[in-house]
Scaffold this active site. Structure first.
Site, PDB file in Angstrom:
ATOM      1  CE1 TYR A  66      14.190  33.697  45.041  1.00 30.94           C
ATOM      2  CE2 TYR A  66      14.231  35.631  43.618  1.00 30.94           C
ATOM      3  CZ  TYR A  66      14.554  35.003  44.810  1.00 30.94           C
ATOM      4  OH  TYR A  66      15.238  35.720  45.785  1.00 30.94           O
ATOM      5  CB  SER A 111      48.779  40.565  55.473  1.00 30.39           C
ATOM      6  OG  SER A 111      48.218  41.855  55.495  1.00 30.39           O
ATOM      7  CE  LYS A 156      46.965  36.529  48.202  1.00 27.47           C
ATOM      8  NZ  LYS A 156      46.339  37.699  47.537  1.00 27.47           N
ATOM      9  NE  ARG A 177      43.774  42.282  56.025  1.00 25.91           N
ATOM     10  CZ  ARG A 177      44.775  43.151  56.125  1.00 25.91           C
ATOM     11  NH1 ARG A 177      44.675  44.322  55.503  1.00 25.91           N
ATOM     12  NH2 ARG A 177      45.849  42.886  56.826  1.00 25.91           N
ATOM     13  CB  CYS A 450      35.624  68.084  24.503  1.00 21.49           C
ATOM     14  SG  CYS A 450      34.561  66.607  24.582  1.00 21.49           S
TER      15      CYS A 450
END
EC number: 6.5.1.2
Length: 722
Positions: A66, A111, A156, A177, A450
């Site tokens: 490929y 929704s 879902k 959306r 730090c």
């Protein structure tokens, strides 16, 4: 076996489908017609192999074969300047975008009402049956028989919902959306997702098809990607959904192409048959079967049930299997199957009456905090992580959880020894929502130095940052990677693995050290040869006099991307002028507000960053002064005008901005009272149009814009794009 009529390429006619040859003649031996013919065969074959690998999970050839076909196609398109519109090679990413335009959906993306208890699902079933009976009585539905009611049950997905549009079988647009009516145009980003076909399979397809899908990052790919981020000193994503959403909103499609996104398609938003195309299926189950024949990837766990109790059982089965799935789910969706029933039930302004989400309960547990580790991200951001007494949360042993930032620690009042609640809800990186039993005194004290380099920690609202800048080892690798990015200095051969290797070998301990490297040193490292060593040195040498805007973009100044870097370069002209500019002077630059000006000044004032810039200059890396390109005409023809561009133009937006700037105009990214014209191409952003209306700024389409330029003696499009 898929029949030839529904394939992208027929093996009887295309030699690159089954057992393809990968030894190709040199491109110099081909005529233009021969190259075009071979490229077309390769495009069809690559589409077929993409489908078999990413959608059908039944590859025909090896990865190596490929790769050889794909590389040959790229070689032909480049050597013969073949058009790439619609080609699989577009999947690797196009030009970076300046912003995400806003587009209107072809149909509302609503929704879905939801609940975690089965009683609510049974109430949904009662409403559906009652609504269909009422519709039949009113004559809106013919002869409703309760025995005909069926539900389609689907997982879902916990990803990012998108709209994808095909016209005459060709991919033309994708959008998030958003608010359900309009969303962000992510056409170029979604184009890079391998399981999104650039062309639908077969000839029996609608003239126009809009489908709804969910973009997600597979769990195994997410975990591997997060490991890479952590190894590079970057902050990992909290969960696969955040990873998918953050990736899809990247402005550089090439970045999206490098990240492992996937998609499931699960609903029809619009179906226009056209003159000869098939009509929309009368049942949702048949639409999903049509997706498969068209090459659109659908989920294999979809089931059709005859009653609500079977739907509840389906949900329980998916709940039991959720940890074995390679994608995040937070429930199941139960949909009325028949299209006629859906139309009779209709929708509220927020949700369809024919669908309901039976969600899973959140997964929590309580355990003790045994310690806190502070991690340093690529920008110096410090992220506290709670080290936990290991606890089982929904079948997964959790020993670490994010505390997000110092402000979150203070709000929780958490300290070592406290018992806390761990919330997972499918997240790979859990977090602490509350302290359930206080067993310590006080709250964990966040370090003021730090933990890696000892530099002072600086608070910025709820966040904390290491002030070590380019001198902090934890930030060094990412700083070098950022310097080498395509939208900065564009140094090939300087990816994350090699940067890490150079740092571990002690060859690169600061950004300027890159320019002390020698080919002999590199050639001694594992995995390097004399050729690759010489190539990297040549790449670095080519960046010793970079354009000023590329140099600024490469420094990784917070809030300074390619566009702002160009605006800074155009305004100040030289690096020294920028280094000496105070905040007031910085705020005079278009697109630079008070916060960005303060961020730039803070970065440039830090001793470590000044030292890194000085070190680069000492090694001969000195950016060229910014100059506009006056070759195409006088530089003052558009003097005094300010343009803002939105939407897709006939040339890349960056070229449009550079063109007007070359003739004396300003090009900014936001509309204000100082803007003279908003130039709107195709699919323009709604917010900029609204801002233009509010400010009384004229809006020009591309033809009117060209006329305006012509009146001032400026050609459009720019030379080379005509």
């Amino acid at each position: 076996m898929t029949t030839p009529s529904t394939r992208h390429a027929d093996p009887a006619e295309n030699p690159y489908v089954e057992d393809p040859p990968t030894d190709f003649d040199p491109v110099d031996d081909l005529s233009a017609d021969e190259a075009a013919e071979q490229a077309e065969l390769l495009r069809a074959a690559v589409r077929e192999h993409d489908h078999r690998y990413y959608v059908a999970a039944d590859p025909l050839i090896s990865d190596a074969a490929y790769d050889a076909l794909f590389a040959r196609l790229e070689e032909l398109e480049a050597a013969f300047d073949l058009p790439t519109e619609g080609s699989p090679t577009r999947r690797v990413g196009g030009e970076p975008l300046e912003e995400l335009a806003t587009v209107e959906h072809v149909a509302p993306m609503r929704s879905i009402d939801n609940a975690t208890d089965a009683a609510a699902v049974r109430e949904f079933d009662e409403r559906v049956r009652g609504g269909l009976a009422d519709a039949a009585e009113a004559g809106d539905l013919t002869d409703f028989d309760p025995a005909d009611l069926a539900y389609v049950c689907e997982p879902k997905f916990d990803g990012l919902s998108i709209e994808v549009i095909y016209e005459d079988g060709e991919y033309v647009r994708a959008a998030t959306r958003g608010d359900g009516r309009e969303g962000d145009d992510v056409t170029e980003q979604v184009r890079t997702i391998p399981s999104v076909p650039g062309r639908l399979r077969g000839d029996d397809r609608p003239a126009r098809l809009a489908v709804r899908g969910e973009v997600y990052m597979p769990r195994d790919a997410f975990e591997a990607y997060n490991e890479e981020l952590i190894e590079r000193g970057e902050e990992p994503f909290a969960n696969p959904r955040n990873a998918a959403a953050g990736t899809l909103r990247q402005l550089d499609p090439a970045v999206v192409a490098e990240r492992p996104l996937d998609v499931f398609f699960f609903d029809v938003l619009a179906w226009e048959a056209g003159e000869d195309g098939p009509e929309r299926p009368a049942r949702h189950r048949d639409a999903l079967d049509a997706f498969r024949s068209l090459g659109l990837r659908r989920n294999d766990r979809v089931e059709v049930v005859d009653d609500v109790e079977a739907a509840i059982e389906y949900r329980d089965a998916v709940l039991d299997a959720r940890d074995d799935l390679n994608y995040a789910v937070d429930g199941v969706v139960i949909k009325v199957d028949a299209l006629a029933h859906r139309e009779a039930l209709g929708s509220t302004s927020r949700a369809p009456r024919w669908a309901f989400a039976h969600k899973f309960p959140p997964r929590t547990a309580t355990t003790a905090v045994e310690g806190v580790t502070v991690q340093v991200g690529r920008t110096g951001r410090l992220t506290p992580v709670a080290e936990l007494d290991p606890v089982d949360v929904g079948g997964v042993t959790v020993s670490r959880a994010t505390l997000h930032n110092p402000a979150e620690i203070e709000a929780l009042g958490v300290n070592v020894g406290d018992r806390v609640r761990i919330y997972r809800a499918g997240d790979v990186i859990p977090y602490v929502p509350e302290v359930v039993e206080k067993r310590s005194e006080g709250t964990y004290e966040f370090p003021d130095e730090c933990p890696v380099c000892g530099a002072a920690v600086e608070r910025d609202g709820p966040l904390a940052f290491c002030t070590g800048g380019l001198g902090c080892p934890a930030q060094l690798e990412r700083a070098v990677e950022h310097w080498a990015r395509r939208d900065a200095l564009d140094v090939e051969g300087l990816g994350p693995e090699r940067v890490e290797q150079l740092r571990e070998a002690g060859l690169v301990e600061s950004l300027p050290d890159l320019y002390d490297l020698t080919a002999a040193e590199l050639a001694e490292l594992e995995g390097w040869g004399s050729r690759s060593a010489e190539n990297l040195i040549a790449e670095l040498d080519a960046t010793r006099n970079p354009p000023l805007d590329d140099f600024l973009a490469g420094l990784g100044i917070p809030d300074v991307g390619a566009t702002t870097a160009r605006a800074l370069a155009a305004h100040f002209g030289t690096l020294d002028a920028l280094l000496n500019a105070d905040e007031d002077a910085l705020r005079e630059v278009d697109d630079v507000g008070p916060e960005v000006a303060a961020s730039i000044r803070s970065f440039l004032d830090r001793e470590e960053n000044r030292a890194a810039i000085a070190g680069l200059r000492e090694r001969g890396v000195d950016p060229e002064p910014f100059e506009t390109d006056a070759a195409s005409g006088p530089t003052d023809a558009l003097d005094g005008l300010t343009f803002v561009f939105t939407g897709s133009l006939s040339v890349p937006r960056g070229d449009a901005q550079a063109h007007v700037e070359a003739h004396g105009a300003n090009a900014t990214s936001s509309v204000s009272g100082n803007t003279d014209y908003l130039v709107a191409g195709e699919s323009p952003g709604r917010s900029k149009r609204d801002d233009a209306d509010a400010e009384g700024v004229p809006v020009l389409d591309e033809d009117a814009f060209a006329d305006l330029l012509a009146e001032r003696g400026v050609a459009w499009p720019p030379a080379g794009d005509a």
